[in-house]
Design a protein around this motif. Structure first.
Motif, PDB file in Angstrom:
ATOM      1  N   ASP A   1      82.334  83.077 -34.273  1.00 41.66           N
ATOM      2  CA  ASP A   1      81.709  82.114 -35.181  1.00 41.66           C
ATOM      3  C   ASP A   1      80.374  81.701 -34.602  1.00 41.66           C
ATOM      4  O   ASP A   1      80.078  81.956 -33.433  1.00 41.66           O
ATOM      5  CB  ASP A   1      82.613  80.897 -35.394  1.00 41.66           C
ATOM      6  CG  ASP A   1      82.265  80.124 -36.674  1.00 41.66           C
ATOM      7  OD1 ASP A   1      81.355  80.540 -37.417  1.00 41.66           O
ATOM      8  OD2 ASP A   1      82.909  79.082 -36.926  1.00 41.66           O
ATOM      9  N   GLU A   2      79.576  81.051 -35.444  1.00 45.33           N
ATOM     10  CA  GLU A   2      78.238  80.614 -35.045  1.00 45.33           C
ATOM     11  C   GLU A   2      78.103  79.107 -35.193  1.00 45.33           C
ATOM     12  O   GLU A   2      78.904  78.461 -35.855  1.00 45.33           O
ATOM     13  CB  GLU A   2      77.179  81.325 -35.878  1.00 45.33           C
ATOM     14  CG  GLU A   2      77.299  81.160 -37.384  1.00 45.33           C
ATOM     15  CD  GLU A   2      76.957  79.812 -37.952  1.00 45.33           C
ATOM     16  OE1 GLU A   2      76.134  79.080 -37.372  1.00 45.33           O
ATOM     17  OE2 GLU A   2      77.521  79.453 -38.994  1.00 45.33           O
ATOM     18  N   ALA A   3      77.053  78.596 -34.591  1.00 42.74           N
ATOM     19  CA  ALA A   3      76.668  77.188 -34.769  1.00 42.74           C
ATOM     20  C   ALA A   3      75.152  77.120 -34.708  1.00 42.74           C
ATOM     21  O   ALA A   3      74.534  77.793 -33.896  1.00 42.74           O
ATOM     22  CB  ALA A   3      77.282  76.314 -33.688  1.00 42.74           C
TER      23      ALA A   3
ATOM     24  N   ASP B   1      88.185  73.918 -37.359  1.00 40.28           N
ATOM     25  CA  ASP B   1      86.750  74.029 -37.587  1.00 40.28           C
ATOM     26  C   ASP B   1      86.048  72.978 -36.721  1.00 40.28           C
ATOM     27  O   ASP B   1      86.385  71.787 -36.786  1.00 40.28           O
ATOM     28  CB  ASP B   1      86.490  73.796 -39.081  1.00 40.28           C
ATOM     29  CG  ASP B   1      85.019  73.722 -39.442  1.00 40.28           C
ATOM     30  OD1 ASP B   1      84.158  73.804 -38.551  1.00 40.28           O
ATOM     31  OD2 ASP B   1      84.741  73.580 -40.640  1.00 40.28           O
ATOM     32  N   SER B   2      85.090  73.402 -35.910  1.00 43.28           N
ATOM     33  CA  SER B   2      84.441  72.489 -34.959  1.00 43.28           C
ATOM     34  C   SER B   2      83.797  71.288 -35.637  1.00 43.28           C
ATOM     35  O   SER B   2      83.694  70.216 -35.046  1.00 43.28           O
ATOM     36  CB  SER B   2      83.385  73.242 -34.144  1.00 43.28           C
ATOM     37  OG  SER B   2      82.344  73.698 -34.986  1.00 43.28           O
ATOM     38  N   LYS B   3      83.370  71.447 -36.892  1.00 44.13           N
ATOM     39  CA  LYS B   3      82.715  70.336 -37.592  1.00 44.13           C
ATOM     40  C   LYS B   3      83.712  69.233 -37.950  1.00 44.13           C
ATOM     41  O   LYS B   3      83.311  68.132 -38.283  1.00 44.13           O
ATOM     42  CB  LYS B   3      82.020  70.852 -38.860  1.00 44.13           C
ATOM     43  CG  LYS B   3      80.847  71.805 -38.569  1.00 44.13           C
ATOM     44  CD  LYS B   3      80.170  72.322 -39.815  1.00 44.13           C
ATOM     45  CE  LYS B   3      80.937  73.325 -40.605  1.00 44.13           C
ATOM     46  NZ  LYS B   3      81.340  74.556 -39.948  1.00 44.13           N
TER      47      LYS B   3
ATOM     48  N   LYS C   1      83.797  64.498 -28.477  1.00 46.42           N
ATOM     49  CA  LYS C   1      84.616  64.332 -27.267  1.00 46.42           C
ATOM     50  C   LYS C   1      85.769  65.334 -27.267  1.00 46.42           C
ATOM     51  O   LYS C   1      86.023  66.011 -26.269  1.00 46.42           O
ATOM     52  CB  LYS C   1      85.141  62.898 -27.204  1.00 46.42           C
ATOM     53  CG  LYS C   1      86.004  62.603 -25.997  1.00 46.42           C
ATOM     54  CD  LYS C   1      86.436  61.131 -25.992  1.00 46.42           C
ATOM     55  CE  LYS C   1      87.184  60.759 -24.749  1.00 46.42           C
ATOM     56  NZ  LYS C   1      88.592  61.115 -24.760  1.00 46.42           N
ATOM     57  N   ARG C   2      86.454  65.449 -28.388  1.00 42.26           N
ATOM     58  CA  ARG C   2      87.593  66.371 -28.488  1.00 42.26           C
ATOM     59  C   ARG C   2      87.134  67.830 -28.405  1.00 42.26           C
ATOM     60  O   ARG C   2      87.800  68.660 -27.782  1.00 42.26           O
ATOM     61  CB  ARG C   2      88.368  66.103 -29.790  1.00 42.26           C
ATOM     62  CG  ARG C   2      89.624  66.934 -29.938  1.00 42.26           C
ATOM     63  CD  ARG C   2      90.684  66.552 -28.907  1.00 42.26           C
ATOM     64  NE  ARG C   2      91.859  67.374 -29.073  1.00 42.26           N
ATOM     65  CZ  ARG C   2      92.489  68.000 -28.085  1.00 42.26           C
ATOM     66  NH1 ARG C   2      92.083  67.855 -26.836  1.00 42.26           N
ATOM     67  NH2 ARG C   2      93.549  68.744 -28.314  1.00 42.26           N
ATOM     68  N   ARG C   3      85.976  68.142 -29.005  1.00 44.29           N
ATOM     69  CA  ARG C   3      85.436  69.509 -28.906  1.00 44.29           C
ATOM     70  C   ARG C   3      85.214  69.896 -27.448  1.00 44.29           C
ATOM     71  O   ARG C   3      85.540  71.001 -27.022  1.00 44.29           O
ATOM     72  CB  ARG C   3      84.103  69.631 -29.653  1.00 44.29           C
ATOM     73  CG  ARG C   3      84.219  69.945 -31.106  1.00 44.29           C
ATOM     74  CD  ARG C   3      82.898  70.400 -31.697  1.00 44.29           C
ATOM     75  NE  ARG C   3      81.766  69.536 -31.464  1.00 44.29           N
ATOM     76  CZ  ARG C   3      81.390  68.547 -32.274  1.00 44.29           C
ATOM     77  NH1 ARG C   3      82.054  68.294 -33.383  1.00 44.29           N
ATOM     78  NH2 ARG C   3      80.337  67.819 -31.993  1.00 44.29           N
ATOM     79  N   ASN C   4      84.642  68.967 -26.685  1.00 38.56           N
ATOM     80  CA  ASN C   4      84.380  69.246 -25.271  1.00 38.56           C
ATOM     81  C   ASN C   4      85.679  69.464 -24.498  1.00 38.56           C
ATOM     82  O   ASN C   4      85.752  70.345 -23.636  1.00 38.56           O
ATOM     83  CB  ASN C   4      83.554  68.122 -24.648  1.00 38.56           C
ATOM     84  CG  ASN C   4      82.130  68.110 -25.170  1.00 38.56           C
ATOM     85  OD1 ASN C   4      81.572  69.143 -25.522  1.00 38.56           O
ATOM     86  ND2 ASN C   4      81.535  66.929 -25.237  1.00 38.56           N
ATOM     87  N   GLU C   5      86.703  68.674 -24.804  1.00 40.07           N
ATOM     88  CA  GLU C   5      88.009  68.862 -24.156  1.00 40.07           C
ATOM     89  C   GLU C   5      88.599  70.216 -24.527  1.00 40.07           C
ATOM     90  O   GLU C   5      89.092  70.954 -23.663  1.00 40.07           O
ATOM     91  CB  GLU C   5      88.979  67.751 -24.580  1.00 40.07           C
ATOM     92  CG  GLU C   5      88.603  66.368 -24.097  1.00 40.07           C
ATOM     93  CD  GLU C   5      89.372  65.243 -24.787  1.00 40.07           C
ATOM     94  OE1 GLU C   5      89.162  64.082 -24.403  1.00 40.07           O
ATOM     95  OE2 GLU C   5      90.184  65.522 -25.703  1.00 40.07           O
TER      96      GLU C   5
ATOM     97  N   LYS D   1      79.591  75.543 -31.026  1.00 41.15           N
ATOM     98  CA  LYS D   1      79.086  74.190 -31.318  1.00 41.15           C
ATOM     99  C   LYS D   1      78.797  73.408 -30.037  1.00 41.15           C
ATOM    100  O   LYS D   1      77.764  72.729 -29.929  1.00 41.15           O
ATOM    101  CB  LYS D   1      80.094  73.448 -32.194  1.00 41.15           C
ATOM    102  CG  LYS D   1      79.713  72.012 -32.520  1.00 41.15           C
ATOM    103  CD  LYS D   1      78.682  71.933 -33.611  1.00 41.15           C
ATOM    104  CE  LYS D   1      78.498  70.495 -34.082  1.00 41.15           C
ATOM    105  NZ  LYS D   1      77.115  70.048 -33.916  1.00 41.15           N
ATOM    106  N   VAL D   2      79.680  73.498 -29.066  1.00 43.59           N
ATOM    107  CA  VAL D   2      79.475  72.792 -27.800  1.00 43.59           C
ATOM    108  C   VAL D   2      78.194  73.284 -27.122  1.00 43.59           C
ATOM    109  O   VAL D   2      77.396  72.494 -26.609  1.00 43.59           O
ATOM    110  CB  VAL D   2      80.710  72.955 -26.879  1.00 43.59           C
ATOM    111  CG1 VAL D   2      80.400  72.558 -25.443  1.00 43.59           C
ATOM    112  CG2 VAL D   2      81.872  72.128 -27.417  1.00 43.59           C
TER     113      VAL D   2
END
Length: 192
Positions: free
Chosen positions: A7-9, A36-38, A43-47, A131-132
């Motif tokens: 996937d892309e961001a 879906d990262s969005k 904070k949760r994405r980084n974890e 995304k990160v």
């Protein structure tokens, strides 16, 4: 069979690179909350990114620069970033699942899945890593150009960003092929 999600961001921002990630997850991973990262908090994405990197069979992140976006167009630059991410994997997957309706031209069987980041865990994982990394670039740009507020809007064409673009003009990392940036360049030339 090794399945890789891609996937892309960063297709929409007016500044910076477009990022792509490729992830091969083991079937017995213990990562809870892939989506879906969005739809996940920063904070949760980084974890989750930490868990994805530690539990994946293989993962990689690549990008195409603002200059490449301007030269190729955003779609082709996105395909380039995806191809780069796939080629950087430590293993060769048997199949690639790509979020969206297009696939890059590569020599591994690919399948495009619309909204795949919501239905395929390996694509969700790739969405999160992309995304990160895209957000990390926005924060780095913010350190260099704090007057633009990249930490707040991540480079998207918000009112704050457009105001800063008008006031301070484009930076080298802006995507000149995007209309608001092109307009800012034109405005600058009028007053030089």
């Amino acid at each position: 069979m090794l399945i890789c999600g891609v996937d892309e961001a960063g297709r929409g921002p007016l500044v910076g690179s477009v990022f792509a990630a490729a992830v091969v997850l083991p079937s017995d991973h213990t990562i809870i909350g892939l989506a879906d990262s969005k739809k996940i908090s920063e904070k949760r994405r980084n974890e989750l990114a930490e868990q994805i990197m530690s539990q994946s069979i293989a993962w990689s992140v690549a990008f195409a620069t603002a200059d490449e976006i301007d030269q190729l167009n955003i779609l082709q630059a996105t395909m380039l970033a995806m191809s780069r991410a796939i080629s950087l994997l430590a293993i060769r997957p048997d199949e690639i699942l790509i979020d969206g309706n297009r696939t890059p031209v590569i020599d591994i069987p690919c399948r495009a899945i619309i909204k795949g980041d919501a239905t395929e865990q390996c694509i969700s994982a790739a969405s999160i890593l992309a995304k990160v990394n895209r957000d990390a670039e926005a924060y780095a740009l913010n350190l260099r150009y704090p007057e633009y507020g990249f930490d707040q809007h991540k480079g998207y064409g918000t009112a704050l960003h457009l105001k800063a673009l008008k006031e301070f003009g484009p930076i080298p990392e802006h995507r000149v092929s995007f209309a608001p940036v092109r307009a800012a360049f034109a405005q600058r030339r009028l007053f030089e």
